[in-house]
Design an enzyme around this catalytic site. Structure first.
Site, PDB file in Angstrom:
ATOM      1  N   ALA B  75      37.507  24.076  37.717  1.00 55.43           N
ATOM      2  CA  ALA B  75      36.728  24.162  39.084  1.00 55.43           C
ATOM      3  C   ALA B  75      35.443  25.303  38.638  1.00 55.43           C
ATOM      4  O   ALA B  75      34.504  25.153  39.598  1.00 55.43           O
ATOM      5  CB  ALA B  75      37.707  24.818  39.850  1.00 55.43           C
ATOM      6  N   THR B  76      35.490  26.194  37.680  1.00 55.94           N
ATOM      7  CA  THR B  76      34.437  27.173  37.562  1.00 55.94           C
ATOM      8  C   THR B  76      33.049  26.155  37.191  1.00 55.94           C
ATOM      9  O   THR B  76      32.227  26.412  37.820  1.00 55.94           O
ATOM     10  CB  THR B  76      34.846  28.143  36.497  1.00 55.94           C
ATOM     11  OG1 THR B  76      35.777  28.906  36.835  1.00 55.94           O
ATOM     12  CG2 THR B  76      33.605  28.968  35.964  1.00 55.94           C
ATOM     13  N   ASN B 155      42.048  32.245  46.993  1.00 58.17           N
ATOM     14  CA  ASN B 155      42.838  32.353  45.953  1.00 58.17           C
ATOM     15  C   ASN B 155      43.715  33.697  45.962  1.00 58.17           C
ATOM     16  O   ASN B 155      44.696  33.837  45.193  1.00 58.17           O
ATOM     17  CB  ASN B 155      41.970  32.299  44.577  1.00 58.17           C
ATOM     18  CG  ASN B 155      40.901  33.333  44.459  1.00 58.17           C
ATOM     19  OD1 ASN B 155      40.149  33.615  45.289  1.00 58.17           O
ATOM     20  ND2 ASN B 155      41.097  34.190  43.423  1.00 58.17           N
ATOM     21  N   GLN B 184      42.174  25.936  44.842  1.00 62.02           N
ATOM     22  CA  GLN B 184      43.289  26.222  45.133  1.00 62.02           C
ATOM     23  C   GLN B 184      44.199  25.376  46.211  1.00 62.02           C
ATOM     24  O   GLN B 184      45.364  25.560  46.557  1.00 62.02           O
ATOM     25  CB  GLN B 184      43.565  27.676  45.907  1.00 62.02           C
ATOM     26  CG  GLN B 184      43.316  28.803  44.930  1.00 62.02           C
ATOM     27  CD  GLN B 184      44.449  29.011  43.854  1.00 62.02           C
ATOM     28  OE1 GLN B 184      45.340  28.577  44.064  1.00 62.02           O
ATOM     29  NE2 GLN B 184      44.125  29.861  42.904  1.00 62.02           N
ATOM     30  N   SER B 204      40.610  21.583  40.667  1.00 57.66           N
ATOM     31  CA  SER B 204      41.164  21.857  39.523  1.00 57.66           C
ATOM     32  C   SER B 204      42.422  21.308  39.212  1.00 57.66           C
ATOM     33  O   SER B 204      43.222  20.836  40.033  1.00 57.66           O
ATOM     34  CB  SER B 204      41.409  23.421  39.510  1.00 57.66           C
ATOM     35  OG  SER B 204      41.936  24.052  38.586  1.00 57.66           O
ATOM     36  N   HIS B 206      44.981  22.241  36.892  1.00 60.38           N
ATOM     37  CA  HIS B 206      46.007  23.280  36.314  1.00 60.38           C
ATOM     38  C   HIS B 206      46.497  24.015  37.441  1.00 60.38           C
ATOM     39  O   HIS B 206      47.213  24.632  37.120  1.00 60.38           O
ATOM     40  CB  HIS B 206      45.328  24.222  35.302  1.00 60.38           C
ATOM     41  CG  HIS B 206      44.829  25.235  35.761  1.00 60.38           C
ATOM     42  ND1 HIS B 206      45.064  26.452  35.837  1.00 60.38           N
ATOM     43  CD2 HIS B 206      43.197  25.592  36.123  1.00 60.38           C
ATOM     44  CE1 HIS B 206      44.068  27.256  36.046  1.00 60.38           C
ATOM     45  NE2 HIS B 206      43.071  26.565  36.400  1.00 60.38           N
ATOM     46  N   THR B 244      30.929  13.857  25.856  1.00 58.79           N
ATOM     47  CA  THR B 244      32.050  12.814  25.659  1.00 58.79           C
ATOM     48  C   THR B 244      33.347  13.372  26.615  1.00 58.79           C
ATOM     49  O   THR B 244      33.626  14.547  26.519  1.00 58.79           O
ATOM     50  CB  THR B 244      32.639  12.731  24.449  1.00 58.79           C
ATOM     51  OG1 THR B 244      31.464  12.400  23.557  1.00 58.79           O
ATOM     52  CG2 THR B 244      33.873  11.900  24.216  1.00 58.79           C
ATOM     53  N   CYS B 333      42.658  48.008  38.108  1.00 59.97           N
ATOM     54  CA  CYS B 333      43.158  49.310  37.092  1.00 59.97           C
ATOM     55  C   CYS B 333      43.445  48.823  35.688  1.00 59.97           C
ATOM     56  O   CYS B 333      43.224  49.252  34.751  1.00 59.97           O
ATOM     57  CB  CYS B 333      44.028  50.227  37.757  1.00 59.97           C
ATOM     58  SG  CYS B 333      43.378  51.162  39.042  1.00 59.97           S
TER      59      CYS B 333
END
Lengths: 143, 391
Positions: B75-76, B155, B184, B204, B206, B244, B333
């Site tokens: 998707a990116t 997401n 998503q 996507s 996955h 390919t 963090c």
């Protein structure tokens, strides 16, 4: 983030979490929850008239990251039996190294340092006040 | 010690065993290992047939035509191809893009790159529920606008945007192109490219029990949207994405999408099961007290539950649940950047609450026992950290 074994151990046990009350107990805090780190120490000193007194118990409360909680817990454990002083058992940078905290967490170690110094000063004052009160009581009894 | 309960299906899902078997058939000498671009022999023909069958499977699963499916690495890449592809092709029409602050980085970072190249980008701030009001989009559109890019299912909080309403706004504004990041969405809610009104849609594999490393960009044929390619060298995928094709990846995505839509009754039953599990999770954790739900329950997919915890520091919360749970946090963090979730911040959560959030995402293999373990782990961690924090 991966934490060192020492950090995980003290974060998970946090054995000295809590507060103290009674004679010769001083409390000091530093930081704010809003900024993400707040630490409070309670230090209890041995009774007596000596200018330098040993720490008999120390407790902490902390709102902060695992390093903050682990270091505060370790400091409390290490301090018992030592003479009360404004300085931590180790300086903030050394604590960062010992707990393998990233450099950007030095600020949080400094919050611990400030809280400890405030608690040590408060404990010394509380112990001195308790001594004065004890001497006054003894005089009244003798007279 | 038991393995941590996996509640991070929005990050990725395990590959379905049937999908993995289908992929394996495309790898070895006994299988369909040929280059689908080789037209001079049977091995290539067979691989091409697998690729085209997978294309049809994906298209059928999302209400698209097979010729609208452009394979990508995920998707990116699909988002990058959509945004830069439209921007490059239509740059003489204008240099303005509309998107939202709560988009995935795979949309925001390309937009920021376009800003560095002189484009203007309007970042819409959603309502507290996470919804972007189509009226906001309408107000943001300009004569110079060439693209609107909005995600379908967020997401982090799972809120579902009304894409059809946004598409109608774009259509009324001279047909401004609409790109939808639906990474998503598939498997969590209905995806119908044709009726959505979108010009471009990123998918996507996955997130839907397919393999990592493959996705698709749907490019509407009927609406005639044009793109400039971003990579060159072979002219595959209608000259839009040279290189390919990974037959096994593509076959895996096709199989995963076909499986997910094969059994309508089963899909409905699974939706009900996930719904019940999410309710159980929410009720269990809510009982701890001081827990805030991020995103409106009525507007979110049941697979995602995003919660903020009062009086708990985010990094410590994640560290405390980590031995028991695999979840995502709203706090960065843990990566030492000390930056709270920009999505939750955009929705109005203060920095502390944004940091002390956990995203639970449920999936096919989540059980009631998993949920009960998760509730117990969270309750213990929150109670303990509040006690340490003097609350």
């Amino acid at each position: 983030m991966n934490y060192s074994e020492l950090t995980r151990r003290y974060f998970e046990s946090a054995g000295a979490a809590g507060v103290l009350s009674g004679d010769c107990v001083g409390r000091g805090a530093a930081g704010t929850r809003r900024m993400g780190t707040w630490v409070q120490f309670d230090i209890q000193l041995e009774p007596g008239i000596e200018p330098q007194r040993r720490i008999v118990a120390a407790r902490f409360l902390a709102f902060g990251c695992p390093h903050t909680i682990a270091v505060a817990a370790w400091v409390c454990e290490r301090a018992v039996g030592t003479f009360c002083a404004a300085a931590l058992p180790e300086p903030a940078q050394a604590l960062c190294r010992r707990f393998e905290a990233p450099a950007e967490k030095l600020g949080r170690m400094l919050v611990i340092e400030d809280a400890w110094a405030a608690a040590a000063a408060a404990a010394a004052a509380a112990a001195a006040a308790a001594t004065v009160a004890a001497v006054a009581t003894a005089r009244v009894t003798i007279s | 010690m038991n393995a941590p309960v996996y509640l991070d299906y929005a990050a990725t899902t395990p590959v379905d065993a049937g999908v993995a078997a289908r992929m394996a058939q495309c790898l070895t000498i006994e299988g369909t290992f040929g280059n689908p671009g080789s037209s001079s022999h049977e091995y290539g023909d067979r691989a091409r047939a697998v690729v085209e069958a997978a294309r049809s499977q994906v298209a059928a699963a999302v209400g698209a035509e097979a010729n609208e499916v452009i394979w990508t690495s995920g998707a990116t890449e699909a988002n990058n191809l959509a945004i830069f592809g439209v921007a490059n092709y239509y740059r003489d029409h204008g240099r303005h893009i509309v998107t939202a602050r709560t988009e995935h980085k795979a949309v925001l970072d390309p937009c920021r790159e376009l800003e560095r190249r002189g484009w203007r980008v309007t970042y819409l701030v959603p309502e507290r529920s996470g919804i972007v009001d189509p009226a906001q989009v309408m107000r943001a559109l300009e004569r110079e606008t060439v693209l609107v890019s909005l995600m379908h299912v967020n997401n982090e909080i799972g809120v579902v945007q009304d894409i059809e309403a946004v598409a109608a706004v774009c259509a009324r504004h001279g047909g401004v192109r609409l790109h939808v990041d639906a990474a998503q969405s598939f498997g969590k809610c209905r995806v119908d490219f044709a009726s959505s009104g979108a010009d471009l849609m990123s998918l996507s594999a996955h997130k839907a029990y397919g393999p990592k490393g493959v996705g698709a960009l749907l490019v509407s044929a009927r609406r005639g949207v044009q793109l400039e390619a971003l990579q060159f060298g072979g002219g595959q995928e209608r000259n839009l994405r040279s290189g390919t094709l990974a037959t096994h990846q593509v076959a895996g995505m096709g199989a995963a999408f076909a499986l997910a839509t094969a059994d309508a009754a089963g899909i409905e039953a699974e939706r009900g099961r996930i719904d019940a599990l999410q309710s159980r999770l929410w009720r269990g954790i809510e009982a701890v007290g001081g827990v805030l739900r991020n995103g409106s329950a009525a507007l979110c997919v049941p697979q995602l539950l995003n919660l903020s915890f009062e009086d708990v520091e985010g990094e410590s919360l994640l560290a405390a649940v980590r031995p028991h749970l695999a979840v995502s946090t709203g706090s960065a963090c843990a990566s030492a950047t000390n930056e709270a979730s920009y999505v939750l911040r955009a929705l109005g959560r203060d920095e502390r609450l944004a940091e002390s959030s956990l995203r639970f995402s449920l999936g096919r293999y989540t059980t009631e026992a998993d949920i009960d373990r998760a509730v117990l782990a969270v309750a213990e961690a929150v109670t303990r950290l509040r006690r340490i924090g003097g609350k």
